[in-house]
Design an enzyme around this catalytic site. Structure first.
Site, PDB file in Angstrom:
ATOM      1  N   GLU A 131     -27.447   8.187   6.179  1.00  0.00           N
ATOM      2  CA  GLU A 131     -26.618   9.262   6.714  1.00  0.00           C
ATOM      3  C   GLU A 131     -25.157   8.851   6.904  1.00  0.00           C
ATOM      4  OE1 GLU A 131     -28.159   7.176   8.513  1.00  0.00           O
ATOM      5  OE2 GLU A 131     -26.689   6.696  10.048  1.00  0.00           O
ATOM      6  N   LYS A 170     -37.162   6.199  10.942  1.00  0.00           N
ATOM      7  CA  LYS A 170     -37.235   4.742  10.997  1.00  0.00           C
ATOM      8  C   LYS A 170     -38.519   4.309  11.717  1.00  0.00           C
ATOM      9  CE  LYS A 170     -32.272   3.714  11.133  1.00  0.00           C
ATOM     10  NZ  LYS A 170     -32.220   2.892   9.915  1.00  0.00           N
ATOM     11  N   ARG A 179     -23.018   7.293   4.989  1.00  0.00           N
ATOM     12  CA  ARG A 179     -22.155   7.652   3.852  1.00  0.00           C
ATOM     13  C   ARG A 179     -21.927   9.149   3.785  1.00  0.00           C
ATOM     14  NH1 ARG A 179     -26.477   4.810   0.012  1.00  0.00           N
ATOM     15  NH2 ARG A 179     -26.780   3.693   1.960  1.00  0.00           N
ATOM     16  N   ASP A 181     -29.213   6.742  15.480  1.00  0.00           N
ATOM     17  CA  ASP A 181     -29.744   6.933  14.131  1.00  0.00           C
ATOM     18  C   ASP A 181     -31.251   6.736  14.135  1.00  0.00           C
ATOM     19  OD1 ASP A 181     -30.255   7.099  11.451  1.00  0.00           O
ATOM     20  OD2 ASP A 181     -29.220   5.232  10.904  1.00  0.00           O
TER      21      ASP A 181
HETATM   22  N1  BES Z   1     -27.469   2.549  10.439  1.00  0.00           N
HETATM   23  C1  BES Z   1     -28.282   2.172   9.344  1.00  0.00           C
HETATM   24  C2  BES Z   1     -27.972   0.777   8.830  1.00  0.00           C
HETATM   25  C3  BES Z   1     -28.489  -0.359   9.648  1.00  0.00           C
HETATM   26  C4  BES Z   1     -29.827  -0.680   9.630  1.00  0.00           C
HETATM   27  C5  BES Z   1     -27.638  -1.134  10.371  1.00  0.00           C
HETATM   28  C6  BES Z   1     -30.283  -1.762  10.368  1.00  0.00           C
HETATM   29  C7  BES Z   1     -28.090  -2.214  11.088  1.00  0.00           C
HETATM   30  C8  BES Z   1     -29.422  -2.525  11.088  1.00  0.00           C
HETATM   31  C9  BES Z   1     -28.074   3.136   8.187  1.00  0.00           C
HETATM   32  O1  BES Z   1     -27.817   4.444   8.543  1.00  0.00           O
HETATM   33  C10 BES Z   1     -29.323   3.126   7.395  1.00  0.00           C
HETATM   34  O2  BES Z   1     -30.315   3.542   7.924  1.00  0.00           O
HETATM   35  N2  BES Z   1     -29.278   2.665   6.165  1.00  0.00           N
HETATM   36  C11 BES Z   1     -30.422   2.568   5.335  1.00  0.00           C
HETATM   37  C12 BES Z   1     -30.029   3.010   3.960  1.00  0.00           C
HETATM   38  C13 BES Z   1     -31.185   3.153   3.022  1.00  0.00           C
HETATM   39  C14 BES Z   1     -32.024   4.339   3.429  1.00  0.00           C
HETATM   40  C15 BES Z   1     -30.664   3.340   1.621  1.00  0.00           C
HETATM   41  C16 BES Z   1     -30.882   1.116   5.354  1.00  0.00           C
HETATM   42  O3  BES Z   1     -30.048   0.221   5.347  1.00  0.00           O
HETATM   43  O4  BES Z   1     -32.086   0.896   5.404  1.00  0.00           O
HETATM   44 ZN    ZN Z   2     -26.982   4.731  10.319  1.00  0.00          ZN
HETATM   45 MN    MN Z   3     -29.597   5.537   8.844  1.00  0.00          MN
END
Ligand code: BES
Ligand code: ZN
Ligand code: MN
Length: 498
Positions: free
Chosen positions: A351, A279, A353, A272
């Site tokens: 992504e 990110k 969800r 991801d």
């Molecule tokens: N895979 C990540 C969630 C995650 C982030 C897990 C850090 C463990 C450590 C997920 O896909 C994500 O990026 N979520 C975002 C959602 C936001 C954009 C609403 C997040 O948590 O920042």
């Molecule tokens: Zn993710």
């Molecule tokens: Mn993500």
């Protein structure tokens, strides 16, 4: 490592090492007392001199203890007797196994399984011993040219139980513990693999291999299949990736076909990057763990198949990378999900969800009894619960209760979070049926609320394992969670938890 169960007293064991516990304030456990008697007070002498005070985590290795038949005796400190609970029990097993690995002993008989743990049965202690022992010796070094060698690794553990009439029960619990530990090891291996190896096609191959080994039904949907089914939300995530997406479906049949299956859905984002909503660079490598939901449900399925439990279980894994690129989804794109509901993608990093919603709609065709999805879904869940508990959401309280209890029993805990309607409003979009993010606050909840819109036709729970699936820092690595929680839930459902 090999395991077996035995009833009998510690002084009569013929092995490379006998392990017994000592409580704080120098109180010998019953097995330690038996050894001490046979040795004419040799052990109580040592304890009295202050060389083993019973502090939790301490150990003392003795050689040629008189009156015994084993080469060594390992004393393990257990802490205060009054405070000896599940965690202390597991710590004692972990310390024991790590210490034994550093000795020359190939095999050992351990008499810790006999210790009373509040509210926990013999079966629990045996299961937990196997799980903790294998967790403590887990290594992931397949990419190291030089492995950290253990000089004389521990090969065989014999677990002592107090009474002969406990043997059959303990034997069954041992098989359960081994199946769970191996399921966890599978989950850990898949999680720890680098993302250039563990991509969606790799996961699909592993699923096929598992299907062959355990006689499961296996179906892999390709991009075209998903397109025909209208899974445009899932496919929107895969747009930026060169690796093709896969939708993996594995079914274990342990009961009559008429029995509705339990369906587990695992997020399988093999890397991801965030996509166009890229990110930051720091620790991005850890996003190889974004398929730990998939790894967890595959590990659980393997454990269930190994135990041949009498139920039907289907696992669905939407697998893709989330990459930026000229063809990747943009913030502002609107996609139609398989359910017909439209989604405005405001952040391509939300992504998980987007792939889960289509997998959850697809789950309807299995006429499920219950659906549980497992996902490293939100950083917000890590903020809320750290690495201690997984976030638990459910559209049925009884299901939430059962999962919480399973987590407690397995010491793989979850915490119940709300799915109140008040939160649903945060997902409003001016242009589509919903947005894929809910703003700054309550991120774990709004993510779960998003999923809840696709799970109205069945009993459903969601486990956010973003904080629990792996550890960062110096002991970076996958944990194998929530395989213990899920397998305990299933064992309970199958009436096999003693
Ligand atoms: N895979 C990540 C969630 C995650 C982030 C897990 C850090 C463990 C450590 C997920 O896909 C994500 O990026 N979520 C975002 C959602 C936001 C954009 C609403 C997040 O948590 O920042
Ligand atoms: Zn993710
Ligand atoms: Mn993500």
């Amino acid at each position: 490592m090999e395991f077996s169960i035995k009833s009998g007293s510690p002084e009569k064991q013929r092995s490379a090492c006998v392990v017994v516990g000592v409580f704080e304030s120098r109180k010998l456990t019953l097995p330690a007392e038996l050894l001490d008697k046979a040795a004419n007070g040799y052990i109580s002498d040592i304890v009295r001199r202050g060389d083993m005070e019973g502090k939790s985590g301490s150990t003392l290795l003795l050689h040629n203890v008189p009156g015994t038949l084993s080469d060594r005796v390992l004393l393990v400190g257990l802490g205060k007797e009054k405070e000896f609970r599940e965690k202390e029990f597991s710590n004692a097993i972990r310390t024991t196994v790590k210490t034994l690995n550093d000795t020359g002993a190939f095999d050992a008989s351990i008499f810790l399984t006999e210790l009373a743990v509040k509210k926990r049965s013999v079966a629990w202690r045996v299961r937990q011993t196997a799980i903790v022992a294998l967790d403590a010796t887990y290594r992931f070094d397949q990419f190291k040219s030089k492995k950290d060698e253990v000089r004389r690794p521990l090969r065989k553990l014999t677990l002592g139980v107090e009474r002969r009439n406990e043997l059959a029960l303990a034997e069954e619990a041992l098989q359960q513990g081994l199946a769970i530990a191996e399921g966890m090891a599978l989950a850990k291996n898949l999680g720890n693999l680098p993302p250039n190896v563990c991509h969606p096609s790799y996961l699909a191959e592993q699923a096929r291999a598992m299907a062959d080994e355990f006689k499961l039904d296996c179906q892999i949907l390709e991009r075209e299949d998903m397109d025909k089914l209208g899974m445009h939300s899932l496919l929107s995530v895969a747009r930026g990736a060169h690796q093709p997406p896969k939708l993996i479906v594995l079914s274990y049949k342990g009961a009559k076909a008429s029995e509705k299956p339990l369906v587990l859905v695992g997020k399988g984002v093999t890397f991801d990057t965030g996509g166009i909503s890229l990110k930051p660079a720091a620790e991005m490598d850890e996003m190889k763990y974004d398929m730990c939901g998939a790894a967890g449900v595959l590990g659980t399925l393997q454990a269930v198949a190994r135990m041949q439990l009498p139920l039907n279980l289907t696992v669905i894994v939407p697998a893709t990378e989330n990459m930026p690129g000229g063809n990747a989804s943009r913030p502002g794109d609107i996609v139609a999900s398989m359910s017909g509901q439209t989604i405005e993608i405001l952040n391509t990093d939300a992504e998980g969800r987007l792939i889960l919603c289509d997998a959850l709609t697809y789950a309807e065709r299995f006429d499920p009894d219950t659906v549980i999805d497992v996902a490293t879904l939100t950083g917000a869940c890590v903020v809320a619960l750290a690495g201690v508990a997984s976030g638990l959401f459910a559209n049925k309280d009884a299901l939430a209760r059962e999962l919480l209890d399973a987590g407690d029993e397995a010491h793989d805990r979850a915490w119940h979070m709300p799915l109140w309607d008040d939160y649903q409003e945060l997902l409003k979009s001016p242009f589509a049926d919903m947005a894929n993010i809910g703003g700054r606050w309550g991120g774990a909840i709004t993510a779960a609320c998003f999923l809840s819109r696709f799970t109205k036709k069945y009993d459903w729970a969601h486990l956010d394992i973003a904080g629990t699936a792996w550890k960062s820092g110096s002991d970076k690595g996958a944990t194998g969670r929530p395989v213990p929680l899920l397998t305990h839930y299933i064992l309970q459902r199958a009436g096999k938890l003693n």
